[in-house]
Motif scaffolding. Structure first.
Motif, PDB file in Angstrom:
ATOM      1  N   THR A  85       0.848  -1.181   0.000  1.00 47.72           N
ATOM      2  CA  THR A  85       0.000   0.000   0.000  1.00 47.72           C
ATOM      3  C   THR A  85       0.882   1.230   0.000  1.00 47.72           C
ATOM      4  N   GLY A  86       0.860   1.960  -1.115  1.00 48.51           N
ATOM      5  CA  GLY A  86       1.678   3.156  -1.221  1.00 48.51           C
ATOM      6  C   GLY A  86       1.103   4.242  -0.355  1.00 48.51           C
ATOM      7  N   PRO A  87       1.785   5.363  -0.273  1.00 46.63           N
ATOM      8  CA  PRO A  87       1.306   6.463   0.561  1.00 46.63           C
ATOM      9  C   PRO A  87      -0.083   6.928   0.151  1.00 46.63           C
ATOM     10  N   THR A  88      -0.392   6.799  -1.134  1.00 46.49           N
ATOM     11  CA  THR A  88      -1.719   7.225  -1.560  1.00 46.49           C
ATOM     12  C   THR A  88      -2.785   6.388  -0.880  1.00 46.49           C
ATOM     13  N   GLY A  89      -2.565   5.071  -0.866  1.00 43.54           N
ATOM     14  CA  GLY A  89      -3.513   4.186  -0.207  1.00 43.54           C
ATOM     15  C   GLY A  89      -3.584   4.487   1.283  1.00 43.54           C
ATOM     16  N   LEU A  90      -2.411   4.664   1.902  1.00 44.98           N
ATOM     17  CA  LEU A  90      -2.382   4.944   3.339  1.00 44.98           C
ATOM     18  C   LEU A  90      -3.018   6.304   3.632  1.00 44.98           C
ATOM     19  N   ALA A  91      -2.777   7.276   2.749  1.00 51.21           N
ATOM     20  CA  ALA A  91      -3.362   8.595   2.946  1.00 51.21           C
ATOM     21  C   ALA A  91      -4.884   8.510   2.851  1.00 51.21           C
ATOM     22  N   ALA A  92      -5.357   7.692   1.906  1.00 55.63           N
ATOM     23  CA  ALA A  92      -6.802   7.504   1.770  1.00 55.63           C
ATOM     24  C   ALA A  92      -7.368   6.934   3.071  1.00 55.63           C
ATOM     25  N   LEU A  93      -6.630   5.963   3.631  1.00 57.23           N
ATOM     26  CA  LEU A  93      -7.044   5.362   4.907  1.00 57.23           C
ATOM     27  C   LEU A  93      -7.136   6.430   6.003  1.00 57.23           C
ATOM     28  N   ALA A  94      -6.132   7.308   6.016  1.00 58.18           N
ATOM     29  CA  ALA A  94      -6.121   8.374   7.017  1.00 58.18           C
ATOM     30  C   ALA A  94      -7.365   9.244   6.857  1.00 58.18           C
ATOM     31  N   GLY A  95      -7.737   9.512   5.602  1.00 62.78           N
ATOM     32  CA  GLY A  95      -8.929  10.316   5.338  1.00 62.78           C
ATOM     33  C   GLY A  95     -10.176   9.632   5.852  1.00 62.78           C
ATOM     34  N   VAL A  96     -10.271   8.320   5.621  1.00 64.89           N
ATOM     35  CA  VAL A  96     -11.443   7.573   6.085  1.00 64.89           C
ATOM     36  C   VAL A  96     -11.519   7.631   7.615  1.00 64.89           C
ATOM     37  N   ALA A  97     -10.347   7.422   8.272  1.00 62.99           N
ATOM     38  CA  ALA A  97     -10.334   7.453   9.740  1.00 62.99           C
ATOM     39  C   ALA A  97     -10.764   8.826  10.249  1.00 62.99           C
ATOM     40  N   ALA A  98     -10.271   9.888   9.592  1.00 62.31           N
ATOM     41  CA  ALA A  98     -10.609  11.241  10.045  1.00 62.31           C
ATOM     42  C   ALA A  98     -12.105  11.515   9.859  1.00 62.31           C
TER      43      ALA A  98
END
Ligand SMILES: Nc1nc2c(c(=O)[nH]1)N[C@H]1C(S)=C(S)[C@@H](COP(=O)(O)O)O[C@H]1N2
Ligand SMILES: [Mo]
Length: 553
Positions: free
Chosen positions: A37-50
């Protein structure tokens, strides 16, 4: 300038278009970070969590504010209001009474997608991420405060949720930045916070996972807390209904169709169709309920629930029908209603010359336009407080709703009604009229075939065909059935209880083996035969003859 400039790199947030172009060897930060999972995927995850934090914190705190205005419910309601009419019609037609579940799923998917985008944007350009979260907060606040009858303080939960979401997004995105194998940035951070080691991918998953889990618990807790804090349901159960001054006319024996399998003539409350725009059922304390009657009147009046209990109540069997009901559909029900005649309430206020419409509004902002004369003639239009011997069920309008014989629900049957404005069709438009439906809605004559079912296989020989027909206020005088384009055969009508409730019918048919086509049509009390002209529910109700195929074998 083709030599990468470290100076430029440090000046930009990682991942901005600018910084990426300047990466040595053309490697983007996404590629620089190895793994699945590249940073884009991880960043998307961060967005979902937020986003989950924004909604769940707001929902939990919202449990202590107006119940209909908690963020999830308000958002959903706004979603409903902004859903195009064709999509709403489609949802009702496709999901029927599950349309609300479909709405929630649709909303969840939309939020999920937007949250992913938010995370990626925040990671690349923090300022845009902040803007995104604030926009989300603004949308929630807007949908909360635009609900009818909501107080400004009801915006507080969404504001706190927004701040919490921002904090979580900042923490997660900072971790992502730190995870970067990007010397400048990593060095930057390490220099500033040497005691905090760079985050690993696993730690990041754990952090977002924990955030999501905590959010789910908080949101569920908020919903449970909201319902626990409500005691309206308990108050409803202990409500003692007064006896009517005018009891319902006795229902003749034999109102039920002789064909077995036809719906019961009297629809039990639990089986009564439900159609409304309310995501969470409004909960109104009967003691707090008040009906304001105003507009073109001699004197504005306010009725309390006690006023209704003390009034001369009538009781009547009335069949309600939804304009969205397709030919052969089941968005209709017949119940015994108890209430105060609307004409009595109107007489107290004294409608002025020139008024021709009553705009009734519910506590949650739905409205219906009903011709004034319909509410003043002798049909049993009422402010109903009872349904089949019980207080109105919450989802059918507790504590008070309108019931108007002869008109589709969207122009007459306002549930949770709190306001009657005496006005003119020329001056005001109701909820559905604003959305492309008609301003008036007399119920069209309809014959429904209930047995056998469409595409059923029946044993050859004697088959009972049966169903229900309605033409409220005109009554049903004839139902005819046509088999395979043969002559129309008159069905046997069940007893008639009144012109404002439906009438059942049956017909014995000798079925020969093979496929057969059955059609039905009704004739109303004015002698008019149900039209075979097909019309969609929009704008003023479906028409046409129901036609079905069955196979005898
Ligand atoms: N407050 C409110 N009342 C409402 C509606 C609504 O959306 N909100 N829908 C109307 C429509 S379209 C119909 S068909 C009837 C359905 O009443 P029921 O749900 O009790 O069957 O309620 C009417 N009253
Ligand atoms: Mo309806």
């Amino acid at each position: 300038m083709d030599k990468p400039s470290t100076h430029r790199l440090r000046a930009d947030e990682p991942g901005t278009a600018n910084a990426r172009r300047k990466q040595p060897g053309g490697r983007t930060p996404a590629k620089a970070l190895s793994g699945r999972t590249g940073p884009t995927g991880l960043a998307a995850l961060a967005g979902v969590a937020a986003a989950a934090v924004v909604l769940s914190v707001a929902e939990l705190i919202g449990a202590f504010f107006t119940a209909r205005a908690t963020p999830l419910i308000a958002l959903g309601s706004t979603f409903i209001d902004f859903t195009p009419s064709w999509m709403k019609d489609f949802a009702i037609a496709t999901f029927g009474t599950n349309d609300k579940l479909a709405l929630f799923v649709g909303m969840a998917v939309s939020i999920l997608v937007l949250a992913c985008v938010l995370g990626v944007v925040a990671y690349r350009r923090w300022a845009l991420g902040v803007a995104g979260v604030l926009l989300m907060g603004a949308v929630i606040v807007a949908s909360v405060v635009t609900r009818a009858g909501v107080r400004p303080v009801d915006a507080i939960p969404a504001l706190i949720g927004t701040v919490a979401g921002l904090i979580v997004l900042r923490i997660l995105v900072t971790r992502l930045w730190r995870m970067q194998q990007w010397p400048d940035r990593a060095a930057d951070i390490a220099a500033k916070e040497p005691e905090r080691p760079a985050t690993t991918r696993r730690a990041f998953f754990a952090a977002t996972g924990a955030t999501a889990a905590a959010s789910a618990i908080a949101a569920t807790g908020g919903r449970l807390l909201s319902s626990a804090r409500s005691n309206v349901a308990k108050a409803r159960e202990s409500l003692q209904l007064p006896a009517p001054a005018e009891p319902a006319a006795a229902v003749p024996a034999g109102v039920q169709s002789r064909a077995s399998g036809v719906t019961p003539w009297l629809t039990p409350n639990k089986d009564f169709y439900r159609i409304d725009t309310a995501l969470s059922v409004p909960e109104i304390n009967a003691q707090d309920w008040e009906l304001r009657i105003h507009g073109l009147v001699d004197r504005e009046i306010r009725l309390s629930f006690q006023d209704l209990l003390d009034a001369k109540l009538i009781e009547s069997h009335v069949t309600l029908t939804c304009v969205s009901n397709p030919v052969g559909g089941n968005l209709a029900g017949n119940a015994k209603w108890l209430g105060m005649p609307i004409r009595d309430a109107l007489a107290m206020a004294g409608p002025k010359e020139g008024a021709d419409m009553v705009l009734s509004t519910s506590i949650d902002g739905f409205s219906a336009s009903t011709p004034l004369e319909v509410l003043q003639d002798d049909r049993d239009a009422m402010l109903a407080i009872g349904m089949n011997g019980a207080a109105l069920p919450l989802e059918h309008g507790y504590p008070v709703r309108m019931v108007v014989p002869g008109l589709y629900g969207f122009v007459s049957a306002t549930k949770w009604v709190v306001d009657l404005e005496i006005t003119r069709f020329a001056d005001n438009k109701a909820y559905w009229t604003q959305r492309g439906w008609s301003e008036r809605g007399p119920i069209k004559t309809m014959a429904r075939v209930e047995v056998p079912k469409s595409f059923a296989k029946v044993p050859a020989g004697r088959v009972a065909i049966g169903g229900t027909a309605w033409a409220q206020t005109r009554g049903i005088t004839k139902v005819e059935v046509q088999i395979d384009n043969g002559p129309w055969i008159e069905a046997t009508l069940a007893e008639e209880a009144s012109l404002i409730s439906w009438r059942q019918w049956s017909l014995d048919w000798e079925a020969t083996p093979g496929p057969h086509y059955i059609k039905a049509r009704a004739t109303d009390g004015t002698g008019e035969v149900q039209t075979d002209k097909r019309a969609d529910p929009v704008p003023d109700g479906a028409s046409g003859w129901q036609s079905l195929m069955v196979t005898a074998e």
